[in-house]
Design an enzyme around this catalytic site. Structure first.
Site, mmCIF file in Angstrom:
data_model
loop_
_atom_site.group_PDB
_atom_site.id
_atom_site.type_symbol
_atom_site.label_atom_id
_atom_site.label_comp_id
_atom_site.label_asym_id
_atom_site.label_seq_id
_atom_site.Cartn_x
_atom_site.Cartn_y
_atom_site.Cartn_z
ATOM 1 N N GLU A 64 128.227 39.437 102.455
ATOM 2 C CA GLU A 64 127.486 40.001 103.587
ATOM 3 C C GLU A 64 127.286 38.907 104.621
ATOM 4 O OE1 GLU A 64 123.654 41.511 102.573
ATOM 5 O OE2 GLU A 64 124.463 43.002 101.203
ATOM 6 N N ASP A 93 113.405 40.458 107.826
ATOM 7 C CA ASP A 93 113.713 39.196 107.160
ATOM 8 C C ASP A 93 112.513 38.282 107.016
ATOM 9 O OD1 ASP A 93 116.532 39.288 106.530
ATOM 10 O OD2 ASP A 93 116.826 39.465 108.691
#
Lengths: 400, 264
Positions: B50, B61
């Protein structure tokens, strides 16, 4: 929910829910509970009780005779949101949302704040209801707004400085959303403006429309007719949306939102999301924002911390595109001049945010007719800005 | 059209194996090293990689991946640079690759242009962190028959939403291990197994667990819960540890090898 908009979660194409999947269930619950609450007479009565007895509403619609005469145009009325408890309109929304949080059984409250006004309002209401309160604030703002940090702490809230990204309001908002993703089961996130994922923009507007509802009743009583102009400053846009919303269907009322042009809209130091931005996604909503060619969000700039935000509420984006409202901008210097003028002429020291609405008024009023009626939202008072203004004025004097 | 991601899971399944999916942010520490890191991770046994598209406001995040994005943005790495890099990578390997990104990056680039570019350079999957079921329809429709999978995310809070989210999914289902943002966790809830069983009850598409997998111990604990495991922040930390002396490539390769061995 309002029928003006085709899809429930959107204003035209703006709004929506661009958030991590983890939050979707919580947003659904929030929407459901909110819709129940707003139809529940007990809830609405309680909200109105605290607005009246705790915050001191209704706020006056004051005829600013001196200012009207000085500018030589229409009659100017000031909606005195600065007279609310904690000094600004922010508390209207916080009372509504915290009552909703308690109804949902949430014990922990989080909020983001830029200048600290929303943080102080949230800390205040949490103190009254004895709830845990944590406020995310950009590290840079923590430094700039030491007095508000001290106020929040005095009220029992915990202030968490945010050092990610640009260390300002947009990053504090990101961090509050990240906290919510992590603690979604017991935590309620009180957003401070008409921004964020659905249902926040509509809900915050509904908790702020008291401004416009009162103004409408007051002007009818005072003048026996609708105003010709509404003017309000726009960062995220909650004071403006609160004033505008009850007038949106009154087609003869001209609606004007004033953005912060900072050092000028042809520099890269401004916060004029509609005037100079483009469509994209910020904080879970589709709207106008300041971004580069690859969609990286750009830092905003304004003399007023409350307008220092690179996005704008999605309903404003819709009102702009549909032509129902007009969005203009004024610079830091123009706002500062308005700040001084209102202080001298009316004996009212306005917040730097509200000074943007006044600065546009100063340009606009002389072009209006004597019989015109103008309502300006005086969203907050200037006590919090005195130190900053004193410093800037001193610097300006030294330059001369 | 079967994507390389689907084929990879089918191949692994034949041997009763699980996929090791590794994440790095493209452009961290720079775009050249990203290419080298992809090869290093492939050598070490990563089955799928990824690539994060660095974004100024990454809501989903935690601090580690935020720092990686900031490092990449400081180098002015943009999507065009990343597409160019992937094009180079495709000359050397057919390793399945997916972007992990935020929808504003796609919107601003132009949805159609973005999809064309993905096809052109040979991207296999897209994971869009802030494009839930309610907002994805237009984008998903445009991706049909392109060979690029839109990999949906499900979270422990998804509950009754899971069924609709995984409907006609392709590639794999990204299962968020726990509440919160990306970043390592010291333990996982006992409810994780129930959650994975629930996901499986709705779909035959492979599942992969991500968020919080910090190393070999977590892999041993979780490997039988799903068809794949995703490691991100823990790898970024290895990059950070190696940056000062320029040993980040070796450190990452060694770490991914360890992760791989934990599946045995």
């Amino acid at each position: 929910m309002d029928e003006k908009y085709s899809v429930k979660s959107r204003f035209g194409k703006y709004g929506g829910q661009y958030v991590p999947e983890t939050l979707m269930q919580a947003l659904g619950e929030l929407e459901e509970e909110y819709e129940k609450a707003i139809k529940d007479k007990d809830f609405v009565d309680e909200y109105k009780y605290y607005l009246k007895e705790y915050s001191g509403r209704p706020t006056p619609l004051y005829y600013a005779k001196n200012l009207s005469e000085k500018l030589g145009g229409g009659k100017i009325y000031l909606k005195r949101e600065d007279l609310n408890h904690t000094g600004a309109h922010k508390i209207n929304n916080v009372i509504g949302q915290v009552l909703l949080a308690m109804r949902m059984g949430k014990k922990r409250i989080i909020a983001e704040t830029g200048a600290g006004q929303h943080g102080v309002a949230t800390a205040t209401i949490c103190a009254m209801f004895d709830l845990d309160c944590e406020v995310y604030m950009g590290a840079e703002d923590v430094e700039r707004q030491a007095l508000n940090v001290f106020k929040m702490e005095m009220l029992g809230a915990k202030v968490i400085p945010v050092t990610s990204g640009t260390s300002t309001l947009k990053d504090a908002t990101n961090e509050a959303i990240r906290d919510w993703v992590s603690n979604v089961k017991d935590t309620y996130y009180v957003i401070g403006s008409v921004v964020g994922p659905h249902p926040y923009p509509a809900m915050v507007r509904d908790f702020q429309r008291i401004i416009g509802d009162e103004a409408k009743e007051q002007i009818l009583k005072l003048e026996g007719r609708m105003p010709d102009y509404l003017v309000a400053c726009v960062g995220g846009g909650s004071n403006a949306m609160g004033l505008f919303y009850p007038f949106v269907d009154e087609q003869n009322v001209k609606i004007i939102g004033v953005e912060a042009a900072g050092q000028g809209i042809y520099t890269n130091k401004h916060a004029a999301s509609i005037t100079k931005g483009s469509v994209g996604i910020i904080h879970g909503m589709m709207t106008y924002l300041l971004q580069d060619d690859y969609g990286q969000i750009l830092p905003a700039h304004s003399i007023s911390a409350g307008l220092d935000y690179p996005g704008i509420g999605p309903e404003h984006a819709f009102l702009h595109d549909s032509g129902r409202a007009e969005y203009v901008s004024v610079t830091d210097d123009e706002a500062l001049a308005a700040f001084q003028m209102l202080s001298r002429v009316e004996g009212i020291i306005p917040a730097l945010e509200s000074s943007h609405a006044l600065a546009y008024l100063i340009k606009m009023a002389p072009t209006t007719r004597k019989e015109d009626i103008i309502i300006v939202n005086l969203s907050g008072r200037g006590d919090k800005d005195m130190e900053q203004v004193a410093k800037i004025l001193k610097e300006k004097n030294n330059e001369k | 059209m079967k994507s390389k991601i689907t084929k990879k899971f089918e191949e692994l399944k034949k041997f009763d194996k699980r996929a090791l999916i590794t994440y790095i942010t493209a452009g961290d520490p720079d775009i050249k090293d990203t290419e080298k890191l992809i090869y290093a991770m492939e050598r070490a046994g990563a089955d799928i990689v990824e690539l994060g598209i660095p974004y100024s406001d990454p809501l989903a995040d935690g601090p580690v991946i935020q720092r990686a994005a900031q490092r990449a943005l400081k180098k002015n790495v943009n999507i065009d640079d990343i597409f160019d890099m992937v094009k180079e990578v495709r000359k050397n390997t057919q390793l399945p690759l997916a972007f992990l990104m935020y929808y504003n990056s796609i919107l601003r680039y132009g949805i159609n242009k973005f999809i064309e570019k993905c096809k052109d350079v040979g991207m296999d999957g897209l994971i869009v962190a802030d494009l839930p079921l309610e907002e994805r329809k237009e984008f998903k429709d445009l991706l049909k028959n392109t060979g690029v999978d839109l990999i949906p995310l499900v979270a422990p809070t998804s509950r009754e939403r899971i069924k609709m989210i995984v409907e006609d999914a392709s590639g794999f289902i990204y299962c968020v291990s726990s509440l919160g943002v990306t970043g390592t966790r010291s333990s996982f809830s006992t409810e994780l197994k129930d959650f994975m069983d629930l996901v499986r009850s709705y779909t035959d598409v492979p599942t992969a667990i991500g968020f919080g997998i910090s190393g070999t111990e977590a892999i041993r604990e979780l490997k039988d819960y799903s068809d794949g495991l995703i490691v991100g922040s823990a790898i970024i930390k290895k990059i950070e540890e190696g940056l000062e002396y320029g040993t980040h490539l070796e450190k990452v390769e060694e770490f991914v090898k360890e992760l791989k061995s934990a599946f045995k």
